[in-house]
Design a protein around this motif. Structure first.
Motif, short mmCIF file in Angstrom:
data_model
loop_
_atom_site.label_atom_id
_atom_site.label_comp_id
_atom_site.label_asym_id
_atom_site.label_seq_id
_atom_site.Cartn_x
_atom_site.Cartn_y
_atom_site.Cartn_z
N GLY A 94 -16.75 89.17 97.00
CA GLY A 94 -15.54 88.37 97.17
C GLY A 94 -14.30 89.18 97.50
N LEU A 95 -14.38 90.51 97.39
CA LEU A 95 -13.23 91.36 97.69
C LEU A 95 -13.02 91.57 99.18
CD1 LEU A 95 -13.76 92.25 94.61
CD2 LEU A 95 -12.62 94.36 95.28
N LEU A 96 -14.10 91.42 99.96
CA LEU A 96 -14.03 91.81 101.37
C LEU A 96 -14.37 90.63 102.28
CD1 LEU A 96 -15.93 95.21 101.05
CD2 LEU A 96 -13.45 94.89 101.25
N ASN A 97 -14.08 90.79 103.55
CA ASN A 97 -14.36 89.76 104.54
C ASN A 97 -15.62 90.10 105.33
OD1 ASN A 97 -12.31 87.84 104.10
ND2 ASN A 97 -10.82 89.03 105.28
N ALA A 98 -15.46 90.35 106.63
CA ALA A 98 -16.62 90.57 107.51
C ALA A 98 -17.46 91.77 107.10
CB ALA A 98 -16.15 90.73 108.95
N VAL A 99 -16.82 92.80 106.55
CA VAL A 99 -17.55 94.04 106.29
C VAL A 99 -18.50 93.94 105.10
CG1 VAL A 99 -15.80 95.49 107.37
CG2 VAL A 99 -15.65 95.02 104.92
N VAL A 100 -18.56 92.78 104.47
CA VAL A 100 -19.59 92.56 103.45
C VAL A 100 -20.36 91.28 103.76
CG1 VAL A 100 -18.29 91.18 101.75
CG2 VAL A 100 -20.00 92.85 100.96
N SER A 101 -20.20 90.77 104.97
CA SER A 101 -20.80 89.49 105.35
C SER A 101 -21.50 89.58 106.71
CB SER A 101 -19.73 88.39 105.39
OG SER A 101 -19.04 88.31 104.16
N GLY A 102 -22.10 90.72 107.01
CA GLY A 102 -22.85 90.84 108.25
C GLY A 102 -22.01 91.06 109.48
N ILE B 30 -17.51 101.07 108.62
CA ILE B 30 -17.18 100.81 107.21
C ILE B 30 -17.95 99.59 106.68
CG2 ILE B 30 -14.90 101.86 107.30
CD1 ILE B 30 -13.77 98.96 107.44
N ASP B 31 -18.98 99.18 107.40
CA ASP B 31 -19.74 97.99 107.01
C ASP B 31 -20.43 98.22 105.66
OD1 ASP B 31 -20.97 95.52 107.07
OD2 ASP B 31 -22.59 96.17 108.39
N ARG B 32 -20.21 97.29 104.74
CA ARG B 32 -20.85 97.35 103.42
C ARG B 32 -21.88 96.25 103.24
NH1 ARG B 32 -17.79 101.29 103.78
NH2 ARG B 32 -16.78 102.34 102.01
N SER B 33 -22.23 95.55 104.31
CA SER B 33 -23.09 94.37 104.18
C SER B 33 -24.46 94.70 103.59
CB SER B 33 -23.26 93.69 105.54
OG SER B 33 -22.01 93.31 106.08
#
Length: 372
Positions: A212-220, A249-252
């Protein structure tokens, strides 16, 4: 078609996730971002619907990414426990031997859907996972549901989201599926349900789900879904923008892999509640929203975003006026304090009895514009 909007070939895809984890039923497009203040004024004045526009997604700085990593270290075991608990609840509600069709609500529901699929398959249960668009006041993507219905039994579908705030999306799901299109039933499963609106949940506590802290970079690396007549023709999937430029920086994948690695080896007890208890939770949620509106003289309920994750979203893509916290010393709201102080946003206390740890009031820009 305007130069700012370009439709790309429609196709099912997986974003930056593994194809076996999820299939996005969204239409990739190119769309120039709208200035966040202009977007907010257009939404509040009623000139445009929020789903027609996107504001630019900022790259999180090192300090904010460290807050995400700290939240992941602190809450990964808890989230893994709750994923297992929710997977067990979904399995218990399914017919023996039935394939479970997880339909996550893009994009907050997407990583949770991935984790639930992995958890179910670990139990030997056949499960597939699609991620589709649902938009407040405009409904769920019927083209995507039709695509799923051609390939799977709609009666086996479970809709997945990360959390509930006021319950607006849960209400939209029920309205969209009131006539049971294609045979789908509005059965919603979430990790955290402080609003008391989900059919299945792992908890009612408002806690920090790290994604919930991040946008696209934790959502594919996909945007929030878009429903814009310039981009979405009849029969098309709802649209999205892909952010390949954020790949470094993608964390997905690291996020879902970290939670999956922390899965409990002993099955957790199911979270159960009666219909009356769920209704009581919903009433408590509505009471708190009403109190916030009264105390801060807010007329439009849509300007109140309760819950840690929903409050975070306001800082990332809306215009916050005030941050309300139940306990400013709680580690789960440290990132909200960081965002509020960075943006010079006022901070006040919420009632101690609130089911939510945090809420944000969105600034009333339409009123300001009318007074100019």
């Amino acid at each position: 078609m305007m130069a700012s909007a370009v439709a790309l070939p429609a196709r099912a895809f997986s974003g930056s996730y593994s194809p076996e984890d999820v299939t996005f039923l969204l239409k990739p497009v190119s769309l120039l971002p709208t200035d966040i203040l202009h977007k907010e004024k257009a939404i509040q004045s009623g000139r445009r619907h929020y789903s027609e526009m996107l504001s630019a997604e900022a790259v999180p700085d090192a300090a904010y990414l460290e807050l995400f990593e700290a939240a992941l270290r602190r809450n990964s075991a808890r989230l893994a426990h709750d994923v297992a608990r929710l997977a067990d609840a979904i399995a218990a509600a399914a017919r023996p031997g039935q394939e479970i069709v997880l339909v996550s609500l893009a994009r907050a529901g997407t990583p949770i859907g991935i984790l639930l699929r992995r958890s179910l398959r670990r139990r030997g249960i056949a499960a597939v996972h699609y991620s589709v668009s649902i938009i407040r006041d405009r409904g769920i993507d019927m083209a995507a549901l039709g695509w799923i219905a051609e390939r799977h039994d709609p009666a086996s579908a479970v809709f997945v989201d990360g959390w509930t705030g006021k319950g607006a999306i849960a209400g939209e799901l029920h309205r969209s599926l009131a006539d049971r299109p294609f045979g789908f039933v509005p059965r919603l499963a979430v990790i955290a349900d402080p609003a008391g609106r989900a059919d299945l949940a792992a908890t009612e506590e408002d806690y920090l789900i790290p994604s919930g802290l991040l946008n696209a970079v934790v959502s594919g690396l996909v945007s929030r879904s878009i429903l814009n007549d310039e981009l979405v023709a009849p029969g098309d999937f709802h649209a999205c923008v892909s952010y390949a430029e954020f790949a470094s920086i993608d964390r997905s994948r690291p996020f879902v892999d970290a939670i999956d690695a922390a899965h409990p080896h002993v099955a957790p007890a199911l979270f159960s509640r009666s219909a009356d208890a769920r209704k009581a939770t919903a009433r408590r949620c509505d009471k708190v929203i009403g109190e916030i509106m009264a105390v801060w003289n807010v007329r439009d309920r849509n300007r109140i975003k309760p819950g840690i994750a929903e409050a975070t979203r306001v800082f990332l893509r809306r215009v916050p006026e005030r941050l309300l916290l139940r306990d400013p010393g709680e580690p789960d709201v440290a990132h909200l304090l960081h965002l509020a102080r960075r943006g010079n946003v006022a901070i006040a206390r919420m009632p101690a009895a609130s089911p939510f740890q945090a809420a944000v009031i969105i600034r009333a820009l339409a009123t300001e514009e009318e007074g100019q």
